[in-house]
Design a protein around this motif. Structure first.
Motif, mmCIF file in Angstrom:
data_model
loop_
_atom_site.group_PDB
_atom_site.id
_atom_site.type_symbol
_atom_site.label_atom_id
_atom_site.label_comp_id
_atom_site.label_asym_id
_atom_site.label_seq_id
_atom_site.Cartn_x
_atom_site.Cartn_y
_atom_site.Cartn_z
ATOM 1 N N CYS A 5 0.857 -1.193 0.000
ATOM 2 C CA CYS A 5 0.000 0.000 0.000
ATOM 3 C C CYS A 5 0.889 1.237 0.000
ATOM 4 C CB CYS A 5 -0.858 0.060 1.261
ATOM 5 S SG CYS A 5 -1.921 -1.349 1.487
ATOM 6 N N GLY A 6 0.358 2.329 -0.509
ATOM 7 C CA GLY A 6 1.044 3.628 -0.418
ATOM 8 C C GLY A 6 2.429 3.576 -1.035
ATOM 9 N N LEU A 26 5.244 -6.060 0.426
ATOM 10 C CA LEU A 26 6.174 -4.991 0.810
ATOM 11 C C LEU A 26 5.497 -4.117 1.853
ATOM 12 C CD1 LEU A 26 6.800 -5.668 -2.363
ATOM 13 C CD2 LEU A 26 8.289 -3.702 -2.154
ATOM 14 N N LYS A 65 0.829 6.367 10.424
ATOM 15 C CA LYS A 65 2.047 5.709 9.954
ATOM 16 C C LYS A 65 1.771 4.269 9.558
ATOM 17 C CE LYS A 65 6.426 5.395 9.159
ATOM 18 N NZ LYS A 65 6.829 5.975 7.874
ATOM 19 N N VAL A 74 -1.436 1.686 8.969
ATOM 20 C CA VAL A 74 -2.898 1.678 8.877
ATOM 21 C C VAL A 74 -3.397 0.274 9.198
ATOM 22 C CG1 VAL A 74 -4.859 2.131 7.371
ATOM 23 C CG2 VAL A 74 -2.853 3.585 7.266
HETATM 24 C C1 G6P Z 1 0.240 4.503 5.413
HETATM 25 C C2 G6P Z 1 1.426 5.453 5.501
HETATM 26 C C3 G6P Z 1 2.212 5.413 4.206
HETATM 27 C C4 G6P Z 1 2.640 3.988 3.900
HETATM 28 C C5 G6P Z 1 1.433 3.049 3.853
HETATM 29 C C6 G6P Z 1 1.861 1.591 3.788
HETATM 30 O O1 G6P Z 1 -0.686 4.989 4.508
HETATM 31 O O2 G6P Z 1 0.973 6.772 5.765
HETATM 32 O O3 G6P Z 1 3.368 6.238 4.333
HETATM 33 O O4 G6P Z 1 3.325 3.963 2.679
HETATM 34 O O5 G6P Z 1 0.667 3.181 5.046
HETATM 35 O O6 G6P Z 1 2.538 1.262 4.967
HETATM 36 P P1 G6P Z 1 3.490 0.017 5.147
HETATM 37 O O7 G6P Z 1 3.914 0.081 6.581
HETATM 38 O O8 G6P Z 1 2.676 -1.194 4.842
HETATM 39 O O9 G6P Z 1 4.623 0.188 4.210
#
Ligand code: G6P
Length: 630
Positions: A323-324, A369, A625, A627
Motif C-alpha cells: 500500500c502507499g 512490501l 504511519k 494503517v
Molecule cells: C500509510 C502510511 C504510508 C505507507 C502506507 C503503507 O498509509 O501513511 O506512508 O506507505 O501506510 O505502509 P506500510 O507500513 O505497509 O509500508
C-alpha cells in the motif's frame, strides 16, 4: 494508527506512559488518554481530544502517585475524536451503582460490538462512549463478576487468576482484532495484555515492565523484549510475565534482545524526523545491502527466504503487493525483476488483491512490501495468498511485526525505525531489496557472471551517489520557496522514473496538502495536460537514460503551454537546463538505480514546501504511519 503504552514497576507510571505515548505519536492519532491506579484502589483517568500536549496540559495538576498505569493514542474509527471517545475506557459502573472494575486500552476493531453492546446493556451496563472498544471493558467486568459468582478460585498462579480468566473469556467472544491492555481496580500488581492481529510487545526490566504497541517506547529503557503472538494473553506483575496461549496453554515467553537505542527514536539536531530519515539514506541503503552481495557467485544472498534455490527456480510468476509508498517500491521492483530476471511480475494494491480473487497459477511467489509489517490490507492479501497455497515472503522493516511473522520467509530492510509518517528511507531500502532480488532471480536464470558483477559494482556505488544527491538540498529549498503557493503539481517520468513520479507526487500531497499527480510522461497528453498553466509546475524526471530524448519532447509540450518546469537531470545536462525553469542536477548513474538516487530531491522538495507552508511535517493531518484498519 492508535498506540498503547503500559507500565508496572516502581517508578511514576504516568511519566513513563506519557513518554511512551510521545514516542508513538508518529503512528498517527487524534486523541489520547491515560489511567493509573492510586493507593486507594481508585482508577484515575485523564483524556483529551487533539494532540498529546493537550493531555499533558490536562495532567498539569498531576495524576496521583502510582507505579501502574496504561495509556493510549487513538485514531478515530467508531465515534468522533472527542474526550469521551478517547481511551482508556472503564468497565463496570452499572446503572445499579456498582463501581468500575477495569480500565482498558484497545487497538483494533471489534466487529461484533453492536451485538455485544446490546447484550451488555440488557445486563445493565451503561455506555459512556460511541466506541466499539468500550464493550471490551464491560465484557471483562461481566466475565469477572460471573467467575467470582461461581465461587473463589484457589490458585497461586497469576495466569490462572480470575482477572486473567475474565480477559481470556472476554476476548474469546470478540470478532475482529485487538491489542489490549487491562488494568484492574483491585489488582495493583497486575496488568493483563492480549493480542490478536494488533501488535503488543513487553519490555522486560528489573522489577518493572513496559508494555507497548511497538518497540519504540522501550528504547533506552531496556533491550529485552517479548513479542506477544496472536491468541496469547500475558499476565504481568512486577516480578514476572506469564503467557497463556488460547490453544496450547501456558508457554514460556521468549525474551529476545532489542537492538534499538534511544538515539534511534530521537531526532537529534534535525528539525524533523523526516529530514533526519532523508539524511540517513546513504547508511540505510548500505544496511539493506550489508552481507547480501556475493561477489564470488555474482549474486545476492538472503538468510530468511526459507525457500530452496530449486523451489525459487521453479517460480514462473511474481506478485508484488503493498500500500502507499510500499506499492510504489513494488512498481520499481516490477521494472527491475522483469528487466534483469525476465520473470513476469504483477503489482497489486493489497486492498484490491485481498478481494479481487485473480486467477493465480501454480509457482507464483508473493512478496508483501511493508515498512511497518502491520498494514491491515497487506496482511489480509498475504493471508489470502497463503490460504491458496502460494509461497509468501515479506519485505519489511519492523522486526517481529505481524506480516514478518506470518509470511513464510522474508527480507528485513534494516533501516531502523522510521518515525516520520511520510516514508522516505524505507522506500529507498525497499527499492534496494528489489534490486537485490532482481539480481538473485536474474542469476538463477539468464544473467551472466559478468553482468552480475557489473550489477554488483553499480550497487556498491549507490550509497555514495545518494550522499552526493543530498548536496542538492540548498537548490531544492530555493525551488520550494518559489513554488510553495502552487495549487497543483505534476510529476512526470518514464520507465524506471514513472513509479518515482507517483512517489514524488504522493510525498508532496501527504505533507504539504498540495494536490499533486504523478504520470508516465507521455501519458500526460491524455488528460493532465489540461491542468497545465503558468501557475502549475511540472517536475520532470529526466536523467540521461534510454528514454531521455522522448521525455524532452514531453517537456517541450509543457513549455509550449507556459507551464513552469522543474527538471531533475544528470549533472552537466545543458540541453534540458536551457529548456527548464529550474534544474536539479544529480550524479549520473545506471538507469535502474535512478529511482533511488532521484528520490532524494523529491523527498527534499516535499519537505521544504511543507515547512514553508507551516505544515506539521512529521504528523500530517488525517494520516497514520501504519494503517491497521481496512
Ligand atoms: C500509510 C502510511 C504510508 C505507507 C502506507 C503503507 O498509509 O501513511 O506512508 O506507505 O501506510 O505502509 P506500510 O507500513 O505497509 O509500508
Amino acid at each position: 494508527m492508535c498506540g498503547i503504552v503500559g507500565y508496572i514497576g516502581f517508578r511514576q507510571a504516568a511519566e513513563r506512559v506519557l513518554e511512551g505515548l510521545q514516542r508513538l505519536e508518529y503512528r498517527g492519532y487524534d486523541s489520547s488518554g491515560i489511567a493509573v491506579l492510586d493507593h486507594d484502589a481508585e482508577v484515575s483517568v485523564q483524556k483529551a481530544a487533539g494532540r498529546l500536549d493537550r493531555l499533558e496540559a490536562a495532567l498539569a495538576n498531576g495524576l496521583p502517585d502510582s507505579s501502574i498505569g496504561i495509556g493510549h493514542t487513538r485514531w478515530a474509527t467508531h465515534g468522533a475524536p472527542t474526550d469521551g471517545n478517547a481511551h482508556p475506557h472503564l468497565g463496570g459502573g452499572c446503572a445499579n451503582g456498582q463501581g468500575q472494575s477495569v480500565a482498558i486500552v484497545h487497538n483494533g476493531v471489534v466487529e461484533n460490538f453492536r451485538n455485544l453492546k446490546a447484550r451488555l446493556e440488557v445486563e445493565g451496563y451503561v455506555f459512556q462512549s460511541e466506541t466499539d472498544s468500550e464493550v471490551i471493558a464491560h465484557l471483562i467486568d461481566s466475565c469477572l463478576k460471573q467467575i467470582m459468582a461461581e465461587g473463589p478460585r484457589v490458585t497461586d498462579d497469576i495466569d490462572d487468576s480470575p482477572c486473567v480468566a475474565a480477559v481470556r473469556q472476554a476476548v474469546s467472544q470478540l470478532r475482529g482484532t485487538y491489542g489490549l491492555l487491562v488494568l484492574f481496580r483491585h489488582k495493583p500488581d497486575l496488568l493483563v495484555a492480549a493480542r490478536l492481529g494488533s501488535p503488543l510487545v513487553i519490555g522486560v526490566g528489573d522489577g518493572e515492565y513496559l508494555i507497548a504497541s511497538d518497540a519504540s517506547p522501550l528504547a533506552g529503557h531496556t533491550n529485552r523484549i517479548v513479542y506477544l503472538a496472536d491468541h496469547e494473553v500475558a499476565a504481568i506483575t512486577r516480578q514476572q510475565v506469564r503467557v497463556v496461549h488460547r490453544d496450547t496453554g501456558r508457554i514460556e515467553p521468549a525474551v529476545q534482545s532489542l537492538e534499538l537505542a534511544a538515539n534511534d527514536v530521537g531526532r537529534g539536531d534535525y528539525a524533523h524526523f523526516m529530514l533526519k530519515e532523508i539524511y540517513e539514506q546513504p547508511e540505510t541503503i548500505r544496511a539493506a545491502m550489508r552481507g547480501r552481495l556475493d561477489h564470488d557467485n555474482a549474486t545476492a544472498v538472503f538468510g530468511g527466504l526459507n525457500l530452496t534455490p530449486s523451489q525459487l527456480q521453479a517460480i514462473n510468476r511474481v506478485v508484488l503487493t503493498g500500500c502507499g509508498t510500499s506499492w510504489h517500491a513494488a512498481m520499481v521492483g516490477e521494472y527491475l525483476i522483469e528487466e534483469f530476471a525476465r520473470l513476469p511480475v504483477e503489482v497489486e494494491y493489497a486492498s484490491e488483491l485481498r478481494y479481487r480473487n485473480p486467477p493465480i497459477s501454480k509457482n507464483t511467489l508473493l512478496f508483501a512490501l511493508t515498512q511497518s509489517g502491520e498494514t491491515a490490507d497487506t496482511l489480509a492479501a498475504l493471508r489470502e495468498m497463503k490460504r491458496k497455497g502460494h509461497p509468501t515472503l515479506a519485505i519489511c522493516n519492523t522486526v517481529g511485526s505481524t506480516i514478518a511473522s506470518e509470511a513464510d520467509g522474508g527480507i528485513y530492510l534494516h533501516a531502523g525505525p522510521e518515525i516520520g509518517v511520510a516514508s522516505t528511507k524505507a522506500f529507498t531500502s525497499q527499492c534496494v531489496v528489489m534490486a537485490l532480488l532482481a539480481l538473485y532471480f536474474g542469476r538463477l536464470r539468464h544473467m551472466s557472471l559478468e553482468q552480475g558483477l557489473a550489477y554488483i559494482e553499480a550497487l556498491e556505488k549507490l550509497p555514495d551517489l545518494v550522499s552526493e544527491s543530498l548536496t542538492v538540498e540548498p537548490v531544492v529549498r530555493g525551488i520550494a520557496e518559489r513554488y510553495r503557493n502552487a495549487g497543483t503539481f505534476l510529476y512526470l517520468g518514464r520507465q524506471y522514473n514513472f513509479p518515482l513520479a507517483l512517489e514524488g507526487a504522493l510525498k508532496l500531497k501527504e505533507i504539504s496538502y498540495i494536490h499533486a499527480e504523478g504520470y508516465p510522461a507521455a501519458e500526460m497528453k491524455h488528460g493532465p495536460i489540461a491542468l497545465v498553466d503558468p501557475l502549475t509546475p511540472t517536475v520532470f524526471l529526466i536523467p540521461k537514460d534510454g528514454v531521455y530524448e522522448k521525455v524532452i519532447l514531453n517537456l517541450e509540450e509543457i513549455k509550449a503551454r507556459k507551464g513552469p518546469v522543474i527538471a531533475v537531470v544528470s549533472k552537466g545536462d545543458d540541453r534540458v537546463s536551457e529548456l527548464a525553469d529550474e534544474v536539479i542536477e544529480l550524479p549520473a548513474c545506471p538507469d535502474f538505480l535512478n529511482p533511488i538516487v532521484a528520490s532524494i530531491p523529491l523527498q527534499l522538495l516535499a519537505y521544504h514546501i511543507a515547512c514553508f507552508r507551516g505544515c506539521d511535517v512529521d504528523k500530517p493531518r488525517n494520516l497514520a504511519k501504519s494503517v491497521t484498519v481496512e
